[in-house]
Design a protein around this motif. Structure first.
Motif, PDB file in Angstrom:
ATOM      1  N   PHE A 135      -4.292   0.151   5.327  1.00  0.00           N
ATOM      2  CA  PHE A 135      -2.840   0.304   5.150  1.00  0.00           C
ATOM      3  C   PHE A 135      -2.086  -0.670   6.056  1.00  0.00           C
ATOM      4  CE2 PHE A 135       1.055   2.256   6.857  1.00  0.00           C
ATOM      5  CZ  PHE A 135       1.810   2.393   5.684  1.00  0.00           C
ATOM      6  N   LEU A 136      -2.465  -0.708   7.330  1.00  0.00           N
ATOM      7  CA  LEU A 136      -1.785  -1.579   8.281  1.00  0.00           C
ATOM      8  C   LEU A 136      -2.061  -3.050   7.973  1.00  0.00           C
ATOM      9  CD1 LEU A 136      -0.003  -1.768  10.803  1.00  0.00           C
ATOM     10  CD2 LEU A 136      -2.082  -1.589  12.192  1.00  0.00           C
ATOM     11  N   LEU A 137      -3.305  -3.392   7.655  1.00  0.00           N
ATOM     12  CA  LEU A 137      -3.637  -4.788   7.392  1.00  0.00           C
ATOM     13  C   LEU A 137      -2.958  -5.297   6.121  1.00  0.00           C
ATOM     14  CD1 LEU A 137      -5.085  -7.347   8.183  1.00  0.00           C
ATOM     15  CD2 LEU A 137      -7.159  -6.454   7.078  1.00  0.00           C
ATOM     16  N   GLN A 138      -2.946  -4.505   5.065  1.00  0.00           N
ATOM     17  CA  GLN A 138      -2.269  -4.952   3.844  1.00  0.00           C
ATOM     18  C   GLN A 138      -0.770  -5.141   4.084  1.00  0.00           C
ATOM     19  OE1 GLN A 138      -3.488  -2.174   0.779  1.00  0.00           O
ATOM     20  NE2 GLN A 138      -5.285  -3.410   0.291  1.00  0.00           N
ATOM     21  N   ASN A 139      -0.176  -4.278   4.881  1.00  0.00           N
ATOM     22  CA  ASN A 139       1.236  -4.463   5.235  1.00  0.00           C
ATOM     23  C   ASN A 139       1.428  -5.749   6.035  1.00  0.00           C
ATOM     24  OD1 ASN A 139       3.377  -2.366   4.511  1.00  0.00           O
ATOM     25  ND2 ASN A 139       1.602  -1.090   4.998  1.00  0.00           N
ATOM     26  N   GLN A 188      -7.821   6.508  18.863  1.00  0.00           N
ATOM     27  CA  GLN A 188      -7.584   7.817  18.260  1.00  0.00           C
ATOM     28  C   GLN A 188      -7.174   7.726  16.789  1.00  0.00           C
ATOM     29  OE1 GLN A 188      -6.182   6.601  21.025  1.00  0.00           O
ATOM     30  NE2 GLN A 188      -6.921   7.895  22.689  1.00  0.00           N
ATOM     31  N   ALA A 189      -6.813   6.536  16.301  1.00  0.00           N
ATOM     32  CA  ALA A 189      -6.381   6.361  14.918  1.00  0.00           C
ATOM     33  C   ALA A 189      -7.476   5.791  14.025  1.00  0.00           C
ATOM     34  CB  ALA A 189      -5.152   5.451  14.875  1.00  0.00           C
ATOM     35  N   ILE A 190      -8.562   5.335  14.608  1.00  0.00           N
ATOM     36  CA  ILE A 190      -9.655   4.746  13.825  1.00  0.00           C
ATOM     37  C   ILE A 190     -10.347   5.837  13.018  1.00  0.00           C
ATOM     38  CG2 ILE A 190     -11.901   3.597  14.000  1.00  0.00           C
ATOM     39  CD1 ILE A 190     -10.737   2.088  16.435  1.00  0.00           C
ATOM     40  N   GLY A 191     -10.671   5.499  11.770  1.00  0.00           N
ATOM     41  CA  GLY A 191     -11.363   6.444  10.895  1.00  0.00           C
ATOM     42  C   GLY A 191     -10.431   7.373  10.139  1.00  0.00           C
ATOM     43  N   ARG A 192      -9.142   7.098  10.152  1.00  0.00           N
ATOM     44  CA  ARG A 192      -8.163   7.945   9.453  1.00  0.00           C
ATOM     45  C   ARG A 192      -7.563   7.255   8.230  1.00  0.00           C
ATOM     46  NH1 ARG A 192      -4.766  11.154  14.073  1.00  0.00           N
ATOM     47  NH2 ARG A 192      -6.563  11.841  15.283  1.00  0.00           N
ATOM     48  N   PRO A 201       0.823  -1.220   0.000  1.00  0.00           N
ATOM     49  CA  PRO A 201       0.000   0.000   0.000  1.00  0.00           C
ATOM     50  C   PRO A 201       0.852   1.264   0.000  1.00  0.00           C
ATOM     51  CG  PRO A 201      -0.004  -0.991   2.176  1.00  0.00           C
ATOM     52  CD  PRO A 201       0.751  -1.928   1.274  1.00  0.00           C
ATOM     53  N   HIS A 202       0.278   2.307  -0.570  1.00  0.00           N
ATOM     54  CA  HIS A 202       0.901   3.624  -0.541  1.00  0.00           C
ATOM     55  C   HIS A 202       0.775   4.212   0.862  1.00  0.00           C
ATOM     56  CE1 HIS A 202       1.404   3.733  -4.865  1.00  0.00           C
ATOM     57  NE2 HIS A 202       0.154   3.324  -4.994  1.00  0.00           N
ATOM     58  N   GLN A 203       1.644   5.156   1.165  1.00  0.00           N
ATOM     59  CA  GLN A 203       1.535   5.874   2.441  1.00  0.00           C
ATOM     60  C   GLN A 203       0.135   6.461   2.568  1.00  0.00           C
ATOM     61  OE1 GLN A 203       3.294   7.181   5.189  1.00  0.00           O
ATOM     62  NE2 GLN A 203       4.892   5.662   4.869  1.00  0.00           N
ATOM     63  N   PRO A 204      -0.462   6.404   3.749  1.00  0.00           N
ATOM     64  CA  PRO A 204      -1.772   7.026   3.938  1.00  0.00           C
ATOM     65  C   PRO A 204      -1.655   8.547   3.825  1.00  0.00           C
ATOM     66  CG  PRO A 204      -0.918   6.173   6.017  1.00  0.00           C
ATOM     67  CD  PRO A 204       0.046   5.765   4.951  1.00  0.00           C
ATOM     68  N   LEU A 205      -2.777   9.182   3.534  1.00  0.00           N
ATOM     69  CA  LEU A 205      -2.788  10.642   3.447  1.00  0.00           C
ATOM     70  C   LEU A 205      -2.485  11.251   4.809  1.00  0.00           C
ATOM     71  CD1 LEU A 205      -5.938  11.156   1.214  1.00  0.00           C
ATOM     72  CD2 LEU A 205      -3.535  11.255   0.510  1.00  0.00           C
ATOM     73  N   GLY A 206      -1.947  12.436   4.798  1.00  0.00           N
ATOM     74  CA  GLY A 206      -1.639  13.124   6.050  1.00  0.00           C
ATOM     75  C   GLY A 206      -0.197  12.907   6.455  1.00  0.00           C
ATOM     76  N   ALA A 207       0.021  12.899   7.739  1.00  0.00           N
ATOM     77  CA  ALA A 207       1.380  12.756   8.279  1.00  0.00           C
ATOM     78  C   ALA A 207       1.983  11.415   7.851  1.00  0.00           C
ATOM     79  CB  ALA A 207       1.341  12.839   9.806  1.00  0.00           C
TER      80      ALA A 207
END
Length: 188
Positions: free
Chosen positions: A126-130, A117-121, A28-34
């Motif tokens: 991304f994490l599961l595919q990794n 605090q990370a849910i819904g972002r 997966p590509h880096q998620p949007l944001g930080a």
């Protein structure tokens, strides 16, 4: 928020899933944001694992690991076929996964999740595919397994299925809660 108190008997269903071939999707590509970093822990201390386990699982009745001795947990965490990965973003852990490859040809995604605090972002897929692709890169992997239950996040099962896991078995259970949990997110 409605709370189910400790001592309550809670019924739940476990769904066992597996994947018998590497999925066709790429990394997966880096998620949007930080920017996000996925870090593999080398000989992690038990307290580090338990802090992630509690941060992710406290609302989902993740309690079993607290029944194991520190020595037993350390043996499991430090086994050469067990690996802990932490998703770091903005300087703090957003989630983690543990791969357990101790059974020949089978890798179990033993633990996976995001902190509240990370849910819904957009970090879950991304994490599961990794996690999935990291497991398939382990030498000898012929099958990837995972389980989830109705006490977990309401989208857990569909997220696993979207990433290529197929349900193979369901079992019903009852447990007595050792800690209170948020009852508003548990299906009736």
């Amino acid at each position: 928020m409605s709370v189910t108190p400790a001592g309550t008997a809670q019924q739940y269903t476990v769904t066992w899933l597996e994947m018998t071939e590497r999925p066709s999707y790429g990394w997966p590509h880096q998620p949007l944001g930080a920017p996000a970093s996925l870090l593999k822990a080398e000989d992690p201390p038990v307290w580090f694992f338990l802090s992630l386990y509690d941060a992710v699982g406290r609302d989902y009745a993740w309690e079993e690991m607290h029944d194991r001795s520190e020595e037993d947990l350390a043996r499991w965490l430090h086994h050469p076929e067990t690996s802990l990965y932490t998703l770091m973003r903005q300087g703090w852990p957003h989630g983690f996964f543990v791969l357990d490859h101790r059974v020949p040809e089978t890798c179990n995604l033993a633990y996976f999740g995001l902190v509240p605090q990370a849910i819904g972002r957009g970090l879950g897929r991304f994490l599961l595919q990794n996690a999935v692709l990291t497991a398939w890169d382990l030498p000898g992997t012929q099958k990837l397994t995972v389980n989830t239950n109705t006490l977990d996040h309401p989208r857990a099962l569909q997220t696993y299925q979207r990433c290529g896991f197929d349900p193979v078995m369901r079992t019903d259970h009852t447990r007595v809660l050792k800690r209170p949990i948020d009852a508003s997110r548990i299906p009736d």
